[in-house]
Design an enzyme around this catalytic site. Structure first.
Site, PDB file in Angstrom:
ATOM      1  N   HIS A 200       0.453   5.648  10.854  1.00 37.39           N
ATOM      2  CA  HIS A 200       0.086   6.881  11.064  1.00 37.39           C
ATOM      3  C   HIS A 200       1.527   7.976  11.181  1.00 37.39           C
ATOM      4  O   HIS A 200       2.150   8.914  11.219  1.00 37.39           O
ATOM      5  CB  HIS A 200      -0.636   8.232  11.589  1.00 37.39           C
ATOM      6  CG  HIS A 200      -0.765   9.230  11.989  1.00 37.39           C
ATOM      7  ND1 HIS A 200      -1.130  10.456  10.039  1.00 37.39           N
ATOM      8  CD2 HIS A 200      -0.538  10.271  12.357  1.00 37.39           C
ATOM      9  CE1 HIS A 200      -1.306  11.819  10.773  1.00 37.39           C
ATOM     10  NE2 HIS A 200      -0.486  11.098  12.458  1.00 37.39           N
ATOM     11  N   ARG A 307      -0.123   6.929  -2.878  1.00 37.71           N
ATOM     12  CA  ARG A 307      -1.209   6.109  -2.332  1.00 37.71           C
ATOM     13  C   ARG A 307      -2.595   6.849  -1.393  1.00 37.71           C
ATOM     14  O   ARG A 307      -1.936   7.540  -0.464  1.00 37.71           O
ATOM     15  CB  ARG A 307       0.053   5.213  -1.168  1.00 37.71           C
ATOM     16  CG  ARG A 307       0.881   4.046  -1.759  1.00 37.71           C
ATOM     17  CD  ARG A 307       1.115   3.484  -0.553  1.00 37.71           C
ATOM     18  NE  ARG A 307       1.934   1.814  -0.871  1.00 37.71           N
ATOM     19  CZ  ARG A 307       2.943   1.571  -1.303  1.00 37.71           C
ATOM     20  NH1 ARG A 307       4.135   2.609  -1.295  1.00 37.71           N
ATOM     21  NH2 ARG A 307       3.584   0.558  -1.711  1.00 37.71           N
ATOM     22  N   ARG A 343      -2.882   6.582  -7.626  1.00 37.02           N
ATOM     23  CA  ARG A 343      -2.991   5.360  -7.672  1.00 37.02           C
ATOM     24  C   ARG A 343      -4.713   5.776  -6.443  1.00 37.02           C
ATOM     25  O   ARG A 343      -5.003   6.257  -5.853  1.00 37.02           O
ATOM     26  CB  ARG A 343      -2.685   4.735  -6.794  1.00 37.02           C
ATOM     27  CG  ARG A 343      -2.731   3.312  -6.719  1.00 37.02           C
ATOM     28  CD  ARG A 343      -2.085   2.185  -6.195  1.00 37.02           C
ATOM     29  NE  ARG A 343      -2.677   2.223  -5.397  1.00 37.02           N
ATOM     30  CZ  ARG A 343      -1.769   1.466  -4.097  1.00 37.02           C
ATOM     31  NH1 ARG A 343      -0.978   0.405  -5.014  1.00 37.02           N
ATOM     32  NH2 ARG A 343      -1.511   1.393  -2.867  1.00 37.02           N
ATOM     33  N   GLU A 442       0.081  -6.584 -10.901  1.00 40.99           N
ATOM     34  CA  GLU A 442       0.248  -7.394  -9.528  1.00 40.99           C
ATOM     35  C   GLU A 442      -0.369  -8.454  -8.847  1.00 40.99           C
ATOM     36  O   GLU A 442      -0.283  -8.916  -7.814  1.00 40.99           O
ATOM     37  CB  GLU A 442      -0.074  -6.378  -8.193  1.00 40.99           C
ATOM     38  CG  GLU A 442      -1.218  -5.520  -7.694  1.00 40.99           C
ATOM     39  CD  GLU A 442      -1.476  -4.315  -6.657  1.00 40.99           C
ATOM     40  OE1 GLU A 442      -0.224  -4.354  -6.203  1.00 40.99           O
ATOM     41  OE2 GLU A 442      -2.247  -3.508  -7.247  1.00 40.99           O
ATOM     42  N   ASN A 465       5.269  -5.830  -4.805  1.00 45.05           N
ATOM     43  CA  ASN A 465       4.790  -6.520  -2.956  1.00 45.05           C
ATOM     44  C   ASN A 465       3.918  -6.979  -3.265  1.00 45.05           C
ATOM     45  O   ASN A 465       3.537  -8.743  -2.433  1.00 45.05           O
ATOM     46  CB  ASN A 465       4.399  -5.696  -2.038  1.00 45.05           C
ATOM     47  CG  ASN A 465       5.692  -4.148  -2.146  1.00 45.05           C
ATOM     48  OD1 ASN A 465       6.367  -4.419  -2.740  1.00 45.05           O
ATOM     49  ND2 ASN A 465       5.132  -3.521  -1.463  1.00 45.05           N
ATOM     50  N   ASP A 466       2.591  -7.007  -4.194  1.00 47.06           N
ATOM     51  CA  ASP A 466       1.610  -7.976  -4.109  1.00 47.06           C
ATOM     52  C   ASP A 466       1.678  -9.055  -4.906  1.00 47.06           C
ATOM     53  O   ASP A 466       1.359 -10.108  -4.979  1.00 47.06           O
ATOM     54  CB  ASP A 466       0.716  -6.657  -4.616  1.00 47.06           C
ATOM     55  CG  ASP A 466      -0.349  -6.018  -3.521  1.00 47.06           C
ATOM     56  OD1 ASP A 466      -0.693  -6.722  -2.214  1.00 47.06           O
ATOM     57  OD2 ASP A 466      -0.864  -5.475  -3.565  1.00 47.06           O
ATOM     58  N   ARG A 476       1.831 -11.217   2.193  1.00 49.77           N
ATOM     59  CA  ARG A 476       2.811 -10.589   2.693  1.00 49.77           C
ATOM     60  C   ARG A 476       3.109 -10.350   3.644  1.00 49.77           C
ATOM     61  O   ARG A 476       4.039  -9.564   4.701  1.00 49.77           O
ATOM     62  CB  ARG A 476       2.794  -9.396   1.130  1.00 49.77           C
ATOM     63  CG  ARG A 476       1.789  -8.056   2.160  1.00 49.77           C
ATOM     64  CD  ARG A 476       1.814  -7.526   1.028  1.00 49.77           C
ATOM     65  NE  ARG A 476       1.930  -5.992   1.053  1.00 49.77           N
ATOM     66  CZ  ARG A 476       1.729  -5.238   0.152  1.00 49.77           C
ATOM     67  NH1 ARG A 476       1.299  -5.072  -0.872  1.00 49.77           N
ATOM     68  NH2 ARG A 476       1.996  -3.754   0.681  1.00 49.77           N
ATOM     69  N   CYS A 513       6.676  -0.477  -8.650  1.00 49.81           N
ATOM     70  CA  CYS A 513       6.409   0.127  -7.868  1.00 49.81           C
ATOM     71  C   CYS A 513       6.964  -0.614  -6.187  1.00 49.81           C
ATOM     72  O   CYS A 513       6.621   0.493  -5.347  1.00 49.81           O
ATOM     73  CB  CYS A 513       5.358   1.344  -8.083  1.00 49.81           C
ATOM     74  SG  CYS A 513       4.246   0.485  -7.904  1.00 49.81           S
TER      75      CYS A 513
HETATM   76  C1  PEP Z   1       3.035  -3.079  -5.058  1.00 52.89           C
HETATM   77  O1  PEP Z   1       1.972  -4.043  -4.742  1.00 52.89           O
HETATM   78  O2  PEP Z   1       3.592  -3.433  -4.882  1.00 52.89           O
HETATM   79  C2  PEP Z   1       2.610  -1.626  -4.758  1.00 52.89           C
HETATM   80  C3  PEP Z   1       3.268  -1.402  -5.048  1.00 52.89           C
HETATM   81  O3  PEP Z   1       1.336  -1.543  -3.830  1.00 52.89           O
HETATM   82  P1  PEP Z   1       0.842  -1.358  -2.537  1.00 52.89           P
HETATM   83  O4  PEP Z   1       2.395  -2.203  -1.452  1.00 52.89           O
HETATM   84  O5  PEP Z   1       0.213  -0.094  -1.773  1.00 52.89           O
HETATM   85  O6  PEP Z   1       0.143  -2.906  -2.234  1.00 52.89           O
HETATM   86 MG    MG Z   2      -0.619  -3.694  -4.102  1.00 59.92          MG
END
Ligand code: PEP
Ligand code: MG
Length: 594
Positions: A200, A307, A343, A442, A465-466, A476, A513
């Site tokens: 937060h 998000r 999302r 992802e 990221n995922d 991660r 993204c």
């Molecule tokens: C990702 O996984 O790249 C993504 C944008 O979503 P988050 O980081 O919220 O999992």
């Molecule tokens: Mg993700």
């Protein structure tokens, strides 16, 4: 690290909100009211005593009211605890002690109360009997209740009064309720013991452009109220009571950053177009409505990733359809945004919401999360989808499903969406019947069937990221394998390329993204891969635009060809760094050299 050492080297945490802040520390205890000492003049003593008496009267009324609301069942048997609290606040000895302290020490009521409670508490702690020792907690509870009443009467809370100008808030962690009590206009920085990028404190700090460092371990144990602190929200450094030279050094850095920010705001307004005319759509990743101002100023065309987890995190109960609706309507109506991609809930893995019961799993990253959970918890999912649909008549919204792993999930999620649409139609609630629906790419299995999925959805959004986590089989959030987190691994680049090629063959759009999209170093690669949209943290936009404007698309495509065939991610990284240092010596000079 002790304080002496930290003066020289600084403490290191996670820099989650950019910028330098230099100021006095202000310690805030989690969920508690912070007490400040004020000397009072003779003629003010009576006023303090009457504030205290008033608080006692109010607390009595509040506790009696709470007692009344307890249902007539088993719980009622425990109402004696409240009776005990009422008795305590009426205790003559206690009242007299506080009033005497105000008179003799000539201090404000809160401070006098604090002195008396601390004295009583230490007596409780010495008692051998565990039951009586526990009564210390009751005293603490009453103490907090009285303080809350007294501070409400004096306005927006008592934070910062003892510090002139802006203060740096030092806390173990800050809950949304804590933040409400803080006067944010008088806050120049945040430092906390715990927390990550999505905690937060971090989200609020970024939204308000206040430098912040989190995850410092025990900063609350080291720093005292009024200490001078320097925090560097980029490097994650915190320096306690710095020397004059160090302060000067950081003041210079601060001035440099301020000038740079001015330049960024100018760059943000420019178009994201290469020298040979290839245009890129630039979106922002957003978590809070409060960020929209920044999104516009830093030059995003729309929101590429909203998000929604934060909506669940910031409320004590699960958000209702109308809670969702009000938030999404604000996004839809924002004239500065050409589009907003919402999302649907993506909890599980590294993101938790306490109100949603997620089973305890050995491997949550691969567990019942995101779309899997939403399909199972239909009511939860439908409340969100209906909220989005209701808001969709007010502006261009898109729906994005996270963590999709195969066609079945997409079909199920779409069927639930269709059901929501039918219900709303029957209820005569208008919505955008053409609302565009996309999926996050992802999970590697999804990537392997993007040719099939492209017929089923309106757009793709690649979450690197995922995608990197699942493709390279590395957690991660696990620091031991972070060295393997390689965006330039040919497997990752080939997956992005496949997704783009399949999307374009089926005439649908594809965005990226993940954090990779906001890293200036990777800009030529993402341009060469011919994505349609790059969505990133708003602050990254100006630098990314600058790089885009300095490149030629033809060059980027050639570079990507080389990288796709390169079996060594390290070698690819070296090559890209070298190229970027050659093309943009000011931006990728020494800091970017290995
Ligand atoms: C990702 O996984 O790249 C993504 C944008 O979503 P988050 O980081 O919220 O999992
Ligand atoms: Mg993700």
């Amino acid at each position: 690290m002790n304080q002496e050492a930290s003066e020289k080297k600084g403490l290191h945490g996670l820099g989650v909100s950019s910028g330098i802040a230099i100021g006095k520390a202000y310690l805030v205890e989690r969920g508690r009211i912070h007490v400040e000492k004020h000397a009072v003049k003779d003629e003010q003593v009576e006023r303090e005593i009457s504030r205290f008496r008033h608080a006692i009267k109010n607390a009595h009324a509040q506790l009696s009211a709470i007692k009344e609301t307890i249902p007539d069942d088993d719980v009622r048997r425990h109402a004696f605890i409240i009776d005990a609290h009422i008795l305590m606040i009426q205790d003559e000895f206690f009242l007299k002690e506080v009033i005497e302290t105000i008179k003799s020490k000539k201090v404000n009521a809160e401070w006098a109360l604090d002195i008396v409670v601390t004295k009583f508490m230490s007596s409780f702690e010495k008692v051998a009997d565990p039951y009586l020792r526990e009564r210390g907690h009751d005293l603490d509870y009453i103490h907090q209740r009285l303080l809350r009443i007294m501070t409400e009467r004096t306005g927006s809370g008592i934070y910062h009064k003892s510090i002139k100008g802006k203060a740096i808030i030092v806390a173990h962690d800050l809950s949304p309720a804590d933040t409400i009590q803080i006067n944010l206009e008088k806050t120049s920085g945040f430092v906390t013991d715990v927390g990550g990028r999505t905690s937060h404190t971090s989200i609020v700090a970024r939204a308000l452009e206040i430098p912040a460092v989190v995850g410092l371990g025990n900063i609350t144990g080291i720093v005292s109220d009024g200490d001078t602190l320097i925090i560097d929200g980029d490097s994650g450094t915190v320096i306690i009571n710095p020397t004059k030279e160090v302060q000067k050094e950081y003041l210079a850095k601060h001035a440099q950053l301020t000038a740079q920010r001015r330049e960024f705001l100018r760059l943000g307004k420019l178009r994201a177009e290469t020298q040979d005319g290839f245009k890129m759509r630039i979106g922002a990743n957003v978590e809070l409505l409060a960020e929209l101002d920044i999104v516009e100023r830093y030059g995003a065309e729309g929101v590429g990733l909203y998000r929604t987890e934060y909506i669940y995190l910031s409320s004590k109960t699960l958000p209702t359809e109308m809670d969702h609706y009000h938030i999404y309507r604000k996004l839809a109506e924002n004239k500065a945004l050409k589009y907003t991609t919402i999302r649907t809930l993506d909890i599980g893995g590294d993101k938790f919401v306490s109100e949603v019961e997620v089973p305890k799993e050995i491997n949550p990253a691969m567990g019942l999360r995101a779309i899997r959970l939403c399909i199972k918890e239909m009511d939860l999912f439908k409340a969100q989808l209906r909220g989005i649909l209701r808001a969709s008549v007010y502006g261009p919204l898109k729906i994005l499903f996270p963590m999709v792993s195969g066609m079945e999930e997409v079909k199920k999620a779409k069927a639930i969406l269709r059901e929501c649409m039918d219900e709303l139609k029957n209820e005569h609630v208008p919505f955008d019947e053409e609302i565009r629906v996309g999926i996050m790419v992802e999970v590697p299995s999804t990537c392997m069937i993007t040719d099939l999925l492209a017929d089923e959805v309106d757009f793709f959004s690649i979450g690197t990221n995922d995608l990197i986590q699942y493709t390279l089989a590395i957690d991660r959030v696990n620091e031991y394998v972070s060295y393997l987190y390689e965006p330039l691994h040919p497997a990752v680049l080939r997956m992005i390329k496949k997704t783009v090629d399949d999307a374009h063959a089926h005439r649908i759009d594809v965005a990226i993204c993940g954090e990779m999209a906001g890293e200036p170093l990777y800009v030529p690669i993402l341009l060469g891969l011919e994505l349609d949209e790059m969505s990133m943290n708003a602050y990254a936009i100006p630098r990314v635009k600058k790089i885009i404007r300095g490149l030629r698309h033809a060059y980027c495509k050639d570079l990507v060809k080389q990288l796709l065939a390169n079996d060594s991610p390290k070698e690819s990284e070296r090559l890209v760094r070298q190229e970027m240092a050659r093309l943009f010596p000011d931006d990728f000079g020494s800091a970017y050299q290995e």
